[in-house]
Design a protein around this motif. Structure first.
Motif, short mmCIF file in Angstrom:
data_model
loop_
_atom_site.label_atom_id
_atom_site.label_comp_id
_atom_site.label_asym_id
_atom_site.label_seq_id
_atom_site.Cartn_x
_atom_site.Cartn_y
_atom_site.Cartn_z
N ALA A 1 0.96 -1.20 -0.07
CA ALA A 1 0.02 0.15 0.11
C ALA A 1 0.85 1.28 -0.11
N LEU A 2 0.68 1.91 -0.97
CA LEU A 2 1.33 3.33 -0.97
C LEU A 2 0.57 4.45 -1.17
N THR A 3 0.97 5.86 -0.47
CA THR A 3 0.20 6.86 -0.86
C THR A 3 0.59 7.27 -2.38
N ASP A 4 -0.41 8.26 -2.69
CA ASP A 4 -0.14 8.71 -3.94
C ASP A 4 1.34 9.52 -4.05
N THR A 5 1.84 10.21 -3.03
CA THR A 5 3.09 10.73 -3.07
C THR A 5 4.08 9.81 -3.24
N GLN A 6 4.13 8.80 -2.60
CA GLN A 6 5.05 7.62 -2.25
C GLN A 6 5.09 7.08 -3.76
N ARG A 7 4.07 6.72 -4.36
CA ARG A 7 3.99 6.14 -5.74
C ARG A 7 4.50 6.98 -6.63
N LYS B 1 8.93 12.69 6.07
CA LYS B 1 8.04 11.75 6.40
C LYS B 1 7.73 11.00 5.09
N VAL B 2 7.93 11.43 3.98
CA VAL B 2 7.79 10.39 2.77
C VAL B 2 9.06 9.29 2.75
N GLY C 1 8.74 6.87 5.55
CA GLY C 1 7.62 5.90 5.10
C GLY C 1 8.09 5.01 3.81
#
Length: 173
Positions: free
Chosen positions: A5-11, A39-40, A43
């Motif tokens: 599971a990734l956030t949009d920013t992480q992706r 934080k990115v 994570g």
């Protein structure tokens, strides 16, 4: 294949890094600054999607897998025999130096620590009360010296025995 599971920013950050020839994480969306960037990175690092330290972060094989991509193949290298021989010789020298330099902890002959060690080396050993009387230390300080300075730092083995109805006697074994 397990999807992470990734956030949009992480992706977005991972996809940009995957496009780089070296997989370097060097782009963030314009709205991600300062603490949000940290934080990115944190994570992605906690999920083992990137590797590196402080300024240089790279996408890991797990990161490529999370994007459904195959990690780029590493270039094949053929070791140079001269370099390999020099490396082996240097490593052997390091091992020999490490074995030759067994550092013995230093103690002064006229210190309280030396006096306590002398008491403990006697055939009859010493009680905590005797050590307190000779050094002026309190009993908890003597026990702390046994555990810290003598056992941990100096590597001494301290044994004790308690005779029937008597005080515990300590020895250096």
């Amino acid at each position: 294949m397990t999807r992470t599971a990734l956030t949009d920013t992480q992706r977005l950050v991972l996809e940009q890094a995957a496009e780089q020839p070296d997989g370097r994480v060097n782009w963030f969306p314009d709205n991600v600054k300062g603490g949000a960037r940290k934080k990115v990175i944190e994570g992605l690092c906690n999920k083992a999607l990137i590797t590196g330290s402080d300024a240089d972060w790279f996408i890991s094989p797990v990161g490529y897998d999370a994007l459904g991509r195959t990690p780029p193949a590493l270039p094949t290298t053929h070791p140079d025999p001269e370099v390999e021989a020099a490396l082996a010789a240097t490593e052997a020298q390091w091992v020999a130096e490490k074995q030759a330099t067994t550092v013995k902890p230093r103690t002064r002959e006229n210190s309280k620590q030396a006096a306590v060690i002398a008491l403990l080396k006697r055939p009859e050993g010493a009680t905590i009360a005797q050590i307190c009387a000779s050094t002026g230390w309190q009993s908890h300080t003597v026990r702390g010296a046994f555990a810290g300075a003598f056992k941990k730092k100096l590597g001494l083995t301290i044994t004790s025995e308690k005779p029937q109805g008597g005080e515990r006697i300590y020895h250096i074994g």
